[in-house]
Design a protein around this motif. Sequence first.
Motif, PDB file in Angstrom:
ATOM      1  N   UNK A  78       0.889  -1.470  -0.255  1.00  0.00           N
ATOM      2  CA  UNK A  78      -0.084  -0.292  -0.063  1.00  0.00           C
ATOM      3  C   UNK A  78       0.440   1.116  -0.480  1.00  0.00           C
ATOM      4  N   UNK A  79       2.048   1.078   0.534  1.00  0.00           N
ATOM      5  CA  UNK A  79       3.155   2.120   0.830  1.00  0.00           C
ATOM      6  C   UNK A  79       3.683   2.649  -0.527  1.00  0.00           C
ATOM      7  N   UNK A  80       3.184   1.129  -1.186  1.00  0.00           N
ATOM      8  CA  UNK A  80       3.741   1.674  -3.174  1.00  0.00           C
ATOM      9  C   UNK A  80       2.896   2.051  -4.029  1.00  0.00           C
ATOM     10  N   UNK A  81       1.576   2.265  -3.056  1.00  0.00           N
ATOM     11  CA  UNK A  81       0.701   2.427  -3.950  1.00  0.00           C
ATOM     12  C   UNK A  81      -0.100   1.096  -4.263  1.00  0.00           C
ATOM     13  N   UNK A 264       2.250   8.630   3.970  1.00  0.00           N
ATOM     14  CA  UNK A 264       2.288   9.423   3.483  1.00  0.00           C
ATOM     15  C   UNK A 264       1.574   9.527   1.138  1.00  0.00           C
ATOM     16  N   UNK A 265       1.619   7.966   1.253  1.00  0.00           N
ATOM     17  CA  UNK A 265       1.474   8.024   0.158  1.00  0.00           C
ATOM     18  C   UNK A 265      -0.176   8.135   0.445  1.00  0.00           C
ATOM     19  N   UNK A 266      -1.271   7.516   1.495  1.00  0.00           N
ATOM     20  CA  UNK A 266      -2.820   8.042   1.253  1.00  0.00           C
ATOM     21  C   UNK A 266      -2.846   9.045   1.634  1.00  0.00           C
ATOM     22  N   UNK A 267      -1.841  10.188   2.068  1.00  0.00           N
ATOM     23  CA  UNK A 267      -2.541  11.401   2.590  1.00  0.00           C
ATOM     24  C   UNK A 267      -2.627  12.121   1.095  1.00  0.00           C
ATOM     25  N   UNK A 381      -9.734   0.191   7.158  1.00  0.00           N
ATOM     26  CA  UNK A 381      -9.557   1.135   8.520  1.00  0.00           C
ATOM     27  C   UNK A 381      -8.425   1.756   8.508  1.00  0.00           C
ATOM     28  N   UNK A 382      -7.093   1.223   8.160  1.00  0.00           N
ATOM     29  CA  UNK A 382      -5.769   2.030   8.099  1.00  0.00           C
ATOM     30  C   UNK A 382      -6.372   3.656   7.053  1.00  0.00           C
ATOM     31  N   UNK A 383      -6.787   2.570   6.417  1.00  0.00           N
ATOM     32  CA  UNK A 383      -7.026   4.680   4.990  1.00  0.00           C
ATOM     33  C   UNK A 383      -7.886   5.346   5.674  1.00  0.00           C
ATOM     34  N   UNK A 384      -9.275   4.696   6.813  1.00  0.00           N
ATOM     35  CA  UNK A 384     -10.322   5.759   7.208  1.00  0.00           C
ATOM     36  C   UNK A 384      -9.560   6.762   7.974  1.00  0.00           C
ATOM     37  N   UNK A 385      -8.247   6.042   8.974  1.00  0.00           N
ATOM     38  CA  UNK A 385      -7.705   6.438  10.270  1.00  0.00           C
ATOM     39  C   UNK A 385      -6.350   8.228   9.510  1.00  0.00           C
TER      40      UNK A 385
END
Length: 430
Positions: A78-81, A264-267, A381-385
Amino acid sequence: MSREALQHLSEGQVLTGVDLTRAEAVALSGTKLVTATPEGDGWKVAAGQWVGAVRCGDLKVRVAPKVGAVKVLQLLARAHGVRNLHVDADQLGLADDADLSTVLAVLFEREAQTALAQRPQRGYRTEDQSLPVVRGRIRLVDQALRRFGVVTPIEVTVDEWTLDTDENRRLRAATRVLLTLPGIPKATRSGLRRVDRMLAEVTLLPRGARLPPWISTRLNRHLHRLLYLADLALGGGSVEHRVGDVVAHGFALNMAWVFEALVAQVLEEECLRSGPGRLLSQQTYALDEGERITIKPDLVVSAGSEVLAVADTKYKLLDDDGSFPNADSYQLITYALRLGLSAGHLLYAGKPLSHPGVHAIRGSDISLHIHAVDLTQALPDIERQVHEIHRRLVVACGPSAPSTGASGTPEDLLQPAGQLLSPSAFAAPK
C-alpha cells in the motif's frame, strides 16, 4: 541465552548473554536488523524497529513484526500505491510464524507460475550495434566519427525482438535477490530457480545498478502483480555486511520507513482527490539566516510556495495516558515556527487516543495535534484513519483549496489477473 533464541525475536525484544564471536556481532549490527553490544561473558542483542531475517554463517537471526509478516507485506504494498493486497496464507502454505522474506518469496514464486505459465514475454529493445551489413537505421554521425570513411563495420540502431526487456530484467533481478535470502522453503527455492532459468537470456545488471521504472500497458497487464512484487523485493531491504571472512546477508525492513511511506502515500492520494494543495515528503528548509542549519519535516502540505500544514510520523507507541517524548514536541514547534504555521501534527503508530490530542503551547499561538494510526486494523480501516487525519489537517490550515480532481488510478490496473491475489489487488500504482 542460546544462539537458537535469535531465530524467534520480535520488534523491540532484547536478549542477553548470547554466545557470539566478535566478527558475528559486528556483522549482525551492520545489517541494522539487530544491534549486538558486549555484556559480561556474552553479548546483548537488541531488536529495534527493523524486521526480517539474516544469516551469518550457520547463525540465523529473525525479527518478527508485531502486526505479522503478511500484514507488513500488505502495508508495504500500500505504501507503494498498491491497493488491497490480499494474501491467502492457507493457500500459500505459510506457517503462522513465517518471516517477511519467506512470505514475499513464496508469493512471488507462486505468482510467477501463473504470470509466466506460457512463456516469458518478449518485446522490442532499441540497441546501437556495429555490424558488417546494414540492418535497422544507419547512424550517419557515428559512422563518420568512428570509421573515418571505412565502409564496414556499419554503425546502426536496431529494434531487437528479444527476451531481454526492462520488465524481464526486473523480474530476474528480483528472483536473484530472493534466492539469496535465508529460510526460503525448499519448494519455493526450486520454483525461483525455474524462473531464473526461464529468464536465462536476460541480462543481469551489476549489483547496485538502477533499473528504469516499468510502465503499465495493455501488453504487460498479466505481469502487473508480479512486477509489483518484484518492486517490493528490489526496493525492500536486501542487506549484506562483511567483517573479514564473516558475511551476514538477508532481508531487513525498517518499520518506521514503512509507516512513514504508508501515511505519505494515502495522504498524497487524498490531497490529489480533495485538496488542498499537494503533499511533499522530506522537504528541506533553511532554519537560520545563514542557511547553515536545516530542517526536514516528514510531511508538508503546500499550495505553490505557501506551506499549509506540517506533520511528522513517529513509529512509536504512545503511553497509556497518551504522553509522548518531549523531543518530538520540540521538533514540531520548531517546524511550525519556521514555516509560519499555528499548528503542527505528530502522527504515531498506536491505538486511538481516548481524549483530544491537542496541546496549546504557552507563550505562542502554536498548538500540537496528536494523531494515532492503529496498524493492527484492516487496511481499509487504516486508510479511514489517515483520511480523518487529512481532514484535521485541512481544518487546521483553513479554507480548502480547489480540488485538482485527479485520482491517479489507471483503469487497466483494475482488471483481474492471477490466482493468488484478490481481483482488487494492485489497483493503483504510485
